[in-house]
Scaffold this motif. Sequence first.
Motif, PDB file in Angstrom:
ATOM      1  N   GLY A 543       0.706  -1.587   0.622  1.00 44.03           N
ATOM      2  CA  GLY A 543      -0.286   0.448  -0.465  1.00 44.03           C
ATOM      3  C   GLY A 543       0.633   1.108  -0.532  1.00 44.03           C
ATOM      4  N   ALA A 544       2.371   1.178  -0.114  1.00 40.38           N
ATOM      5  CA  ALA A 544       2.728   2.300   0.804  1.00 40.38           C
ATOM      6  C   ALA A 544       3.637   2.663  -0.906  1.00 40.38           C
ATOM      7  N   PRO A 545       3.779   3.088  -1.352  1.00 39.76           N
ATOM      8  CA  PRO A 545       4.238   4.234  -3.086  1.00 39.76           C
ATOM      9  C   PRO A 545       5.843   3.591  -3.363  1.00 39.76           C
ATOM     10  N   ILE A 546       6.655   2.687  -4.016  1.00 39.21           N
ATOM     11  CA  ILE A 546       8.429   3.360  -3.702  1.00 39.21           C
ATOM     12  C   ILE A 546       8.917   2.911  -4.624  1.00 39.21           C
ATOM     13  N   ALA A 547       8.385   3.213  -6.373  1.00 34.51           N
ATOM     14  CA  ALA A 547       9.212   3.503  -7.154  1.00 34.51           C
ATOM     15  C   ALA A 547       7.653   3.803  -8.005  1.00 34.51           C
ATOM     16  N   LEU A 548       8.444   5.149  -9.136  1.00 37.07           N
ATOM     17  CA  LEU A 548       7.732   5.475 -10.326  1.00 37.07           C
ATOM     18  C   LEU A 548       8.844   5.960 -11.325  1.00 37.07           C
ATOM     19  N   SER A 549       7.882   5.119 -12.899  1.00 40.48           N
ATOM     20  CA  SER A 549       8.477   4.623 -13.857  1.00 40.48           C
ATOM     21  C   SER A 549       7.834   6.024 -15.030  1.00 40.48           C
ATOM     22  N   SER A 550       8.882   6.877 -15.580  1.00 40.41           N
ATOM     23  CA  SER A 550       7.837   7.482 -16.886  1.00 40.41           C
ATOM     24  C   SER A 550       8.768   7.536 -17.507  1.00 40.41           C
ATOM     25  N   THR A 551       9.143   5.974 -17.817  1.00 40.09           N
ATOM     26  CA  THR A 551       9.845   5.798 -18.596  1.00 40.09           C
ATOM     27  C   THR A 551       9.325   4.395 -19.916  1.00 40.09           C
ATOM     28  N   PRO A 552       8.250   4.443 -20.053  1.00 39.40           N
ATOM     29  CA  PRO A 552       7.827   3.123 -21.001  1.00 39.40           C
ATOM     30  C   PRO A 552       8.473   2.429 -21.956  1.00 39.40           C
ATOM     31  N   GLY A 553       8.110   1.191 -22.040  1.00 36.44           N
ATOM     32  CA  GLY A 553       8.916  -0.059 -22.234  1.00 36.44           C
ATOM     33  C   GLY A 553      10.396  -0.054 -21.733  1.00 36.44           C
ATOM     34  N   SER A 554       9.884  -0.226 -20.894  1.00 39.96           N
ATOM     35  CA  SER A 554      10.864  -1.191 -20.006  1.00 39.96           C
ATOM     36  C   SER A 554      10.328  -1.342 -18.926  1.00 39.96           C
ATOM     37  N   TYR A 555      11.974  -1.676 -17.736  1.00 44.52           N
ATOM     38  CA  TYR A 555      11.360  -2.972 -16.416  1.00 44.52           C
ATOM     39  C   TYR A 555      11.578  -2.120 -15.983  1.00 44.52           C
ATOM     40  N   ILE A 556      10.970  -2.514 -14.565  1.00 47.08           N
ATOM     41  CA  ILE A 556      10.662  -1.986 -13.469  1.00 47.08           C
ATOM     42  C   ILE A 556      11.725  -2.448 -11.919  1.00 47.08           C
ATOM     43  N   GLU A 557      12.651  -2.534 -11.719  1.00 46.35           N
ATOM     44  CA  GLU A 557      13.677  -3.079 -10.447  1.00 46.35           C
ATOM     45  C   GLU A 557      13.426  -3.925  -9.425  1.00 46.35           C
ATOM     46  N   LEU A 558      12.677  -4.364  -9.181  1.00 45.28           N
ATOM     47  CA  LEU A 558      12.408  -4.170  -7.557  1.00 45.28           C
ATOM     48  C   LEU A 558      13.427  -4.887  -6.468  1.00 45.28           C
TER      49      LEU A 558
END
Length: 686
Positions: A543-558
């Motif tokens: 429930g808590a924000p941890i990442a925000l991506s503004s790069t469409p066509g990519s992978y968000i790594e956690l």
Amino acid sequence: MRLAPRSSYVSVTKTWPTGRFWEDDVAQTHSCSGAKGISTTRRNLLTSAGSGAFLSWCSAISTPASARAPASGAALGPLTVAPRLQPFDLADVTLLDSPFLAAQRGTEAYLLSLSPDRMLANFRTNAGLTPKAPVYGGWESEPTWADIHCHGHTLGHYLSACALMYRSTSDRRFRQRIDYIAGELAACQKAAGSGLVCAFPAGAALVAAHIGGEKITGVPWYTLHKIFAGLRDAWQLGGSETARTVLLRLADWAVVATQKLSDAAFETMLATEHGGMNEVLADLYVLTGKSDYRTLSERFSQKAVMEPASKARDTLDGMHANTQVPKFVGFQRVYEINGDKSYGDAAAFFWRTVARTRSYATGGHGDAEFFYPPADFAAHVFSAKGSETCGQHNMLKLTRSLFLHDPQAELADFYERALYNGILASQDPETGLVTYFQGARPGYMKLYCTPEDSFWCCTGTGMENHAKYRDSIYFREEDALYVNLFIPSSVRWQEKDAVLTQTTRFPEDPSTMLRWSLPRPTAATLKLRHPRWSRSAAVLLNGAPIALSSTPGSYIELARTWLDGDVITLDLEMQLSAEGSPAAPDIIAFTYGPIVLAGALGTEGLAPGADVVVNERLYGTYNDMPFSPPQLAGDARNIVSRLRPGAGPLEFLIDAEDGRPVRLIPYYQIRHERYATYWKLKPKSA
């Protein structure tokens, strides 16, 4: 290519050649360098008839240890270029309630309704055994399709589908069918005294004539490839040792049967459609370590097609599309075993060319099965014979193979688009029946095969398509897990003793929730796809924000240490858009995120059952009564602003030129009614 009149072709009979050429002994084969030639395909043949017309295989689809044993006395063939990623075993992925699970169940019922003995009938006849049941119709036996010589292809697809279903569901009924068919083919080999098993009316003589350079009609290696692949899957996914024995004897027959061909003669033979023979032989090299199979996989790699592509030259105009796609799937596989960069370069260039410049909004391609110049888009897009479903099936195989080596979001984006708008859209889940073409003629409808009287190529790949939805949702790399598709499911990551469960209503809701089940705190990296169609992507942990991506066509790594019960939420944005071709900016398709929206145009003039047909050559003539689809007017740059929400989820409305509202819904939901996916916009009146 137009074929010469039938009288000029060799007459073949049901006699079995004798002598060393047809014996099972393994002999030396030779590598090949290419001689260019013209191409013979099933569609050329139909036109002439007046129609108009893996690391290892175990890495590609993980398998039980009992099915992984190499041939006795052989070492596993090494991969020169190993994939970076590994997929999960189908048995470790569970589909939850969704249209994909419904489609799988529709195919399960269809597969279980079919009789193996009817598919085996001509195999037994050719082996001198009495059939146990009459042969099926359509491509399997009817004179209308005799010249294409696809008799027996259905059995190979059926074996693959049963193996996929067994591995996915553990339903013993599919294993029983695998074992029965493998046993029957073993009996055919024994009775015939040959490794070759086939269902051609002329038996082995057709294959002998083709290998011998005589003129024939039909595509024998294309058909035999389906048998090879079905037996491979029965062995690797179904754990059938009998299938392994039959397959290796068949492969050894192929080694001997082709050994005397010069490189030039072999390349000439490859001008006729031959499926993915290079791929399956490369698989056999990996599974057995037998160098003959590696050499033959290279010989089955058509240099006249591969060499231009390896040098980034697009020569596809006028080529039969689905003849080419399996070759490039095979080039990628051969690259893995021989390390020759030209094979891999060819596969990657072909994918870029087809996906970026030759594909429709749905991920399909071609008109009447052929590639055409992209500049001629307007002349072909509204054909009733666009987007052969087999072509999409094989493009997804190529996409997946490339992704294993180079996990780029662009590949996963294309896979998602073609999966929803091509594969899922191709089936009527109520019956399990599937399409051949998915054309964009405004006001036409999807046409499905009959249960027992069609057996098109797309009937066969359709058996497989809906049995393997689990194979590309998730991938893994050391301590990383890729989440590629937003499909309700769970995956067991055995190396981590972990289960990740995905709950989503996508595409109705552009978000997904992932929950860890862990016996202990576990360090791992989650890689979540941020699709190109979403301007932003937000990630929440519990429930808590941890990442925000503004790069469409990519992978968000956690990357973190995860705890049991951790919940990750991925929120995306879906926008309406109008997609077209630079060659025809006034022709557009509406999309919502990756989902193609089709105009649902009703059932005017259509009788119940009129969309179930026998003859795929007659697409465009079935139900061809007068019908006036609505016309849209406006500018492609701003027409999307006129769309408004409809009554249901994923439903939109737009007013036609005459003021009538047009209802737009996901193309994959269209069935049993007229539709339009592309619209030629009229200039809007002042």
